[in-house]
Design a protein around this motif. Structure first.
Motif, PDB file in Angstrom:
ATOM      1  N   ILE A 120      -4.299 -19.589  -7.286  1.00  0.00           N
ATOM      2  CA  ILE A 120      -4.191 -19.230  -5.733  1.00  0.00           C
ATOM      3  C   ILE A 120      -5.423 -18.758  -5.241  1.00  0.00           C
ATOM      4  CG2 ILE A 120      -2.851 -17.641  -4.367  1.00  0.00           C
ATOM      5  CD1 ILE A 120      -0.487 -17.929  -6.051  1.00  0.00           C
ATOM      6  N   PRO A 121      -6.307 -17.966  -5.939  1.00  0.00           N
ATOM      7  CA  PRO A 121      -7.377 -17.479  -5.319  1.00  0.00           C
ATOM      8  C   PRO A 121      -8.356 -18.647  -5.255  1.00  0.00           C
ATOM      9  CG  PRO A 121      -6.796 -15.924  -7.055  1.00  0.00           C
ATOM     10  CD  PRO A 121      -5.737 -17.298  -7.105  1.00  0.00           C
ATOM     11  N   ASP A 122      -8.398 -19.446  -5.882  1.00  0.00           N
ATOM     12  CA  ASP A 122      -9.120 -20.594  -5.526  1.00  0.00           C
ATOM     13  C   ASP A 122      -8.819 -21.673  -4.514  1.00  0.00           C
ATOM     14  OD1 ASP A 122     -10.639 -19.954  -7.971  1.00  0.00           O
ATOM     15  OD2 ASP A 122      -9.930 -21.438  -9.138  1.00  0.00           O
ATOM     16  N   VAL A 123      -7.598 -21.906  -4.461  1.00  0.00           N
ATOM     17  CA  VAL A 123      -6.918 -22.479  -3.139  1.00  0.00           C
ATOM     18  C   VAL A 123      -7.235 -21.914  -2.093  1.00  0.00           C
ATOM     19  CG1 VAL A 123      -4.837 -23.370  -2.092  1.00  0.00           C
ATOM     20  CG2 VAL A 123      -5.309 -23.722  -4.368  1.00  0.00           C
ATOM     21  N   SER A 124      -7.154 -20.550  -2.068  1.00  0.00           N
ATOM     22  CA  SER A 124      -7.358 -19.607  -0.854  1.00  0.00           C
ATOM     23  C   SER A 124      -9.021 -19.636  -0.321  1.00  0.00           C
ATOM     24  CB  SER A 124      -7.097 -18.212  -1.226  1.00  0.00           C
ATOM     25  OG  SER A 124      -5.580 -18.143  -1.329  1.00  0.00           O
ATOM     26  N   VAL A 125      -9.828 -19.444  -1.329  1.00  0.00           N
ATOM     27  CA  VAL A 125     -11.232 -19.684  -0.950  1.00  0.00           C
ATOM     28  C   VAL A 125     -11.614 -21.123  -0.337  1.00  0.00           C
ATOM     29  CG1 VAL A 125     -13.570 -19.667  -1.860  1.00  0.00           C
ATOM     30  CG2 VAL A 125     -11.889 -17.842  -2.390  1.00  0.00           C
ATOM     31  N   LYS A 126     -11.018 -22.032  -1.063  1.00  0.00           N
ATOM     32  CA  LYS A 126     -11.367 -23.337  -0.308  1.00  0.00           C
ATOM     33  C   LYS A 126     -10.611 -23.548   0.824  1.00  0.00           C
ATOM     34  CE  LYS A 126     -11.196 -25.854  -4.857  1.00  0.00           C
ATOM     35  NZ  LYS A 126     -10.737 -26.562  -5.745  1.00  0.00           N
ATOM     36  N   VAL A 127      -9.563 -22.905   1.383  1.00  0.00           N
ATOM     37  CA  VAL A 127      -9.140 -22.836   2.624  1.00  0.00           C
ATOM     38  C   VAL A 127      -9.965 -22.148   3.661  1.00  0.00           C
ATOM     39  CG1 VAL A 127      -7.228 -21.695   4.028  1.00  0.00           C
ATOM     40  CG2 VAL A 127      -6.569 -23.172   1.963  1.00  0.00           C
ATOM     41  N   GLN A 128     -10.489 -21.001   3.293  1.00  0.00           N
ATOM     42  CA  GLN A 128     -11.429 -20.260   3.927  1.00  0.00           C
ATOM     43  C   GLN A 128     -12.573 -21.014   4.323  1.00  0.00           C
ATOM     44  OE1 GLN A 128     -11.611 -16.778   1.354  1.00  0.00           O
ATOM     45  NE2 GLN A 128     -10.586 -15.538   2.912  1.00  0.00           N
ATOM     46  N   GLU A 129     -13.172 -21.667   3.265  1.00  0.00           N
ATOM     47  CA  GLU A 129     -14.340 -22.329   3.677  1.00  0.00           C
ATOM     48  C   GLU A 129     -14.244 -23.567   4.435  1.00  0.00           C
ATOM     49  OE1 GLU A 129     -15.236 -23.419  -0.491  1.00  0.00           O
ATOM     50  OE2 GLU A 129     -16.545 -21.272  -0.728  1.00  0.00           O
ATOM     51  N   SER A 130     -12.985 -24.349   4.519  1.00  0.00           N
ATOM     52  CA  SER A 130     -12.779 -25.447   5.104  1.00  0.00           C
ATOM     53  C   SER A 130     -12.706 -25.000   6.703  1.00  0.00           C
ATOM     54  CB  SER A 130     -11.525 -26.210   4.495  1.00  0.00           C
ATOM     55  OG  SER A 130     -11.138 -27.311   5.183  1.00  0.00           O
ATOM     56  N   ILE A 131     -11.770 -24.053   6.792  1.00  0.00           N
ATOM     57  CA  ILE A 131     -11.472 -23.697   8.120  1.00  0.00           C
ATOM     58  C   ILE A 131     -12.930 -22.905   8.906  1.00  0.00           C
ATOM     59  CG2 ILE A 131     -10.578 -21.455   9.657  1.00  0.00           C
ATOM     60  CD1 ILE A 131      -8.143 -21.825   7.568  1.00  0.00           C
ATOM     61  N   VAL A 132     -13.681 -22.289   8.157  1.00  0.00           N
ATOM     62  CA  VAL A 132     -14.861 -22.003   8.630  1.00  0.00           C
ATOM     63  C   VAL A 132     -15.800 -23.128   9.096  1.00  0.00           C
ATOM     64  CG1 VAL A 132     -17.146 -20.847   8.019  1.00  0.00           C
ATOM     65  CG2 VAL A 132     -15.041 -19.438   7.530  1.00  0.00           C
ATOM     66  N   ASN A 133     -15.958 -24.114   8.184  1.00  0.00           N
ATOM     67  CA  ASN A 133     -16.794 -25.325   8.534  1.00  0.00           C
ATOM     68  C   ASN A 133     -16.262 -26.072   9.585  1.00  0.00           C
ATOM     69  OD1 ASN A 133     -18.786 -27.379   7.763  1.00  0.00           O
ATOM     70  ND2 ASN A 133     -17.234 -28.455   7.242  1.00  0.00           N
ATOM     71  N   ALA A 134     -14.821 -26.216   9.536  1.00  0.00           N
ATOM     72  CA  ALA A 134     -14.243 -27.145  10.638  1.00  0.00           C
ATOM     73  C   ALA A 134     -14.403 -26.414  12.181  1.00  0.00           C
ATOM     74  CB  ALA A 134     -12.878 -27.449  10.496  1.00  0.00           C
TER      75      ALA A 134
END
Length: 113
Positions: free
Chosen positions: A67-81
């Protein structure tokens, strides 16, 4: 460069960008019921102050994922987009994991056949 006028991007547009960015991440539930909740039932909240966005998103993670790994990837993807597409600085992305999706055995057997 001369000032040609103001550009204003609605929070709805930012929500849409953030939602699609989150759905790109493996480990996120991509079922119709979840995407409906995400886009239609306020699963993403955006507030913009001083040209900086704070985004809150509710996600459902598939069982077996870290869960923490998926959450960090979501954060990074949203920030980038959001920063790339909207030119808006993202101050924070708060990820709220509201549910864990467990596939039913029948569905898993069909996929493995």
């Amino acid at each position: 460069m001369e000032n040609l006028g103001q550009i204003k991007i609605s929070n709805d547009v930012i929500q849409t960008i953030a939602g699609f960015a989150a759905l790109e991440i493996d480990g996120i539930d991509k079922s119709t019921s979840f995407t409906d909740k995400l886009f239609r039932n306020h699963g993403i909240k955006v507030s913009v102050e001083d040209d900086k966005a704070i985004i809150d998103i509710d996600i459902a993670v598939k069982y077996g994922q870290v869960i923490p790994d998926v959450s960090v990837k979501v954060q990074e993807s949203i920030v980038n987009a959001v920063e790339t597409m909207a030119g808006l600085k993202v101050e924070k992305v708060n990820v709220h994991v509201g549910s864990l999706v467990i596939k039913k055995e029948k569905a898993e057997k069909k996929e493995n056949d």
